[in-house]
Each structure stands twice: as C-alpha cells, then as structure tokens.
Write a protein that holds these residues in place. Structure first.
Motif, PDB file in Angstrom:
ATOM      1  N   VAL A   1     -43.260 105.749  58.409  1.00 21.24           N
ATOM      2  CA  VAL A   1     -42.954 106.884  57.529  1.00 21.24           C
ATOM      3  C   VAL A   1     -43.647 108.156  58.013  1.00 21.24           C
ATOM      4  O   VAL A   1     -43.041 109.232  58.041  1.00 21.24           O
ATOM      5  CB  VAL A   1     -43.354 106.560  56.075  1.00 21.24           C
ATOM      6  N   ILE A   2     -44.912 108.050  58.417  1.00 18.90           N
ATOM      7  CA  ILE A   2     -45.627 109.244  58.841  1.00 18.90           C
ATOM      8  C   ILE A   2     -45.049 109.789  60.142  1.00 18.90           C
ATOM      9  O   ILE A   2     -45.037 111.000  60.384  1.00 18.90           O
ATOM     10  CB  ILE A   2     -47.147 108.982  58.963  1.00 18.90           C
ATOM     11  N   THR A   3     -44.521 108.890  60.997  1.00 22.72           N
ATOM     12  CA  THR A   3     -43.858 109.355  62.216  1.00 22.72           C
ATOM     13  C   THR A   3     -42.537 110.042  61.878  1.00 22.72           C
ATOM     14  O   THR A   3     -42.168 111.037  62.509  1.00 22.72           O
ATOM     15  CB  THR A   3     -43.611 108.182  63.180  1.00 22.72           C
ATOM     16  N   TYR A   4     -41.830 109.526  60.893  1.00 22.33           N
ATOM     17  CA  TYR A   4     -40.596 110.197  60.421  1.00 22.33           C
ATOM     18  C   TYR A   4     -40.907 111.617  59.972  1.00 22.33           C
ATOM     19  O   TYR A   4     -40.211 112.574  60.335  1.00 22.33           O
ATOM     20  CB  TYR A   4     -39.992 109.390  59.275  1.00 22.33           C
ATOM     21  N   LEU A   5     -41.961 111.758  59.177  1.00 24.25           N
ATOM     22  CA  LEU A   5     -42.336 113.081  58.681  1.00 24.25           C
ATOM     23  C   LEU A   5     -42.801 113.988  59.816  1.00 24.25           C
ATOM     24  O   LEU A   5     -42.548 115.194  59.800  1.00 24.25           O
ATOM     25  CB  LEU A   5     -43.441 112.945  57.626  1.00 24.25           C
TER      26      LEU A   5
END
Length: 281
Positions: free
Chosen positions: A21-25
């Motif tokens: 998720v943090i990589t998506y953001l």
C-alpha cells in the motif's frame, strides 16, 4: 479464530500489505488517491499472503511440530486438519489473485500469483535443501513493492525495480539475524537457513556483506531524482546503522548482537518506506 490467525500469520501478513500500500501511494504522481484501488490492493494482497502462509504450514506440518517456535501451530498440532487448511488457503489464494487481477490490472494479478507460487512451492521446500532458500525467498518477499507500484501505474519501471531492490536486500540481514537466533530450533526440523550452514565467521561475514549493500541501494531513489535528499539521507544513515550492527555480529558471533540486528531491521523498512513517501509528497 485464533487458529486462523496463526494459519495466515496475521501480523506478518499485515506488514506485507503495508509495504504494498505504501508503495502504491509513493507511485502516485500527485493525482487524487483512488481509495477503492487501495482497498482492493489491501484485501487482495492480504488474501494472497495468507494463502502462501497457509500452504507453507501444510507443507511443513511435520517439521513445525519439531520446533519450539512453531510446535503450537494449528496444523502441526492437528487442531486444524490439512484438508481444512488446504481448502481455506486455496480459496484465499484464488480470491486474492482474482481481486487484484480484476479490480486493478492483469499484470498485478500475475505478479500476485507468481509471488504465491514462488513462496509456497519453491522457497518452502528449499528450506530443508540449501541456504539458497533465503535468496530465493527474497524475491516473493520483495514482490509487495512491485504489486503496489504496478497497481497504480500498470507497468514495471526503473523506480519500481529500485524499491524492489531495497526490500529484496533488506531481507538478508532481517531473516539471517532471525535464523542466527533460532539456529538450534531450525536444525531440529532440518532447515538450512544460515548462509554457511552455521553460526560462524563465514556466515556473519556474508550477512555483513549483504547488509552493507543496503546503504547505497537505499540512496538510489535520490540519485535517480525520484525522491528528495532527505529520504535519501535517512535511507543511507539507516543502512549504515544496520551495517554497524551486522559488523558487531561479525566481531562477536553472539546471539545478543544478532537480536540487535534483528530489531534494527524491523525498524529499517517502515522507516525508509515512509521517508520515501513523505519526501515525495
């Protein structure tokens, strides 16, 4: 419910989802965040990792019962049958891959499937064959960064591969420090997790060598102009600190220093990933 939480390794699975998720953001280029996509990534990713962990425990049922750390797992103790764990794990895997492939994109779905297969059916059996299993397992272990990036962009770019590299190399000091501490337990089950088959200077030197690589790799996003200097410096300093603890382990070959390296590695990845995200914002 407690048995199911142990089967899917809830805390570990949530950490993997956090990484995706943090990589998506981080991949977001300033557009409004599509929270539906984030939710699908989190749910699908959770189910895929849960499936991998469940299959892992089915394959290692007889070996888990030999280890102090794992002897109380539900499949190892027969509180949960292999059939039940197999059905649940299979359903989780199918549903997770389907959610990612349908609601995000096909490439993301294929990466999720590849990660599941590599972890459950390649890495898991290799653990009793050769220490190379840690190297092999580092690939599906770093796939969450690719999943997060591809979920947003639809393709694999240089930036995605750099972030993949950070998480890939982070796993060596992380898992080898754990393997050092649990070496006796792993030996009971015949798992060959340390790089040179034992707690000696050669293994410690290899751990140090892989840890040192984290410092320059963590600075690569800054060199490529993808993130700013602040996150680059944080990653560089974090890599140096981790290398210091790896060096102490090399000097002492002591469990106390292995524990310090392990705890430092727990902090490294979320700290660096959050720094990349905030610096880009």
């Amino acid at each position: 419910m407690s048995d199911y939480q142990q089967l899917v390794k809830t805390r570990l699975t949530l950490l993997v989802v956090f990484s995706a998720v943090i990589t998506y953001l981080t991949a977001n280029t300033g557009n409004p965040i599509n929270w539906f996509d984030v939710t699908m990534l989190a749910i699908g990713g959770f189910l895929v990792v849960a499936s991998s962990n469940g299959i892992n425990q089915i394959i290692e049922k007889n070996y888990d019962s030999l280890m102090i750390r794992t002897k109380n797992r539900p499949v190892a103790t027969n509180r949960m049958s292999v059939a039940e764990a197999g059905i649940v794990s299979t359903l989780f895997g199918i549903i997770g891959v389907a959610i990612i492939g349908i609601f995000l994109n096909q490439l993301c779905g294929m990466l999720a499937l590849a990660s599941l297969i590599a972890y459950a059916f390649v890495y898991t059996p290799l653990k009793r064959v050769s220490p190379i299993s840690v190297f092999v397992g580092a690939f599906p272990g770093a796939f969450p960064t690719l999943l997060g990036w591809v979920a947003y962009t639809g393709h694999i770019s240089n930036e995605a591969l750099i972030l993949f590299g950070v998480q890939f190399f982070w796993q060596f000091p992380h898992f080898w420090s754990i393997a050092w501490i649990l070496d006796d337990d792993y030996k009971r089950a015949g798992f060959k997790m340390l790089p040179m088959y034992g707690k000696d200077k050669k293994s410690a030197l290899q751990i140090l060598a892989f840890t040192i690589l984290l410092a320059p790799i963590g600075f690569l996003p800054t060199l490529e102009g993808y993130t700013g200097i602040v996150s680059g410096c944080i990653a560089l300093v974090a890599g140096i600190v981790l290398s210091y603890y790896a060096f102490r382990l090399y000097k002492s070959c002591d469990n106390k220093d292995a524990k310090k390296l392990m705890f430092a590695s727990f902090l490294y990845l979320p700290l660096v990933q959050i720094a990349y995200l905030i610096d880009k914002i």
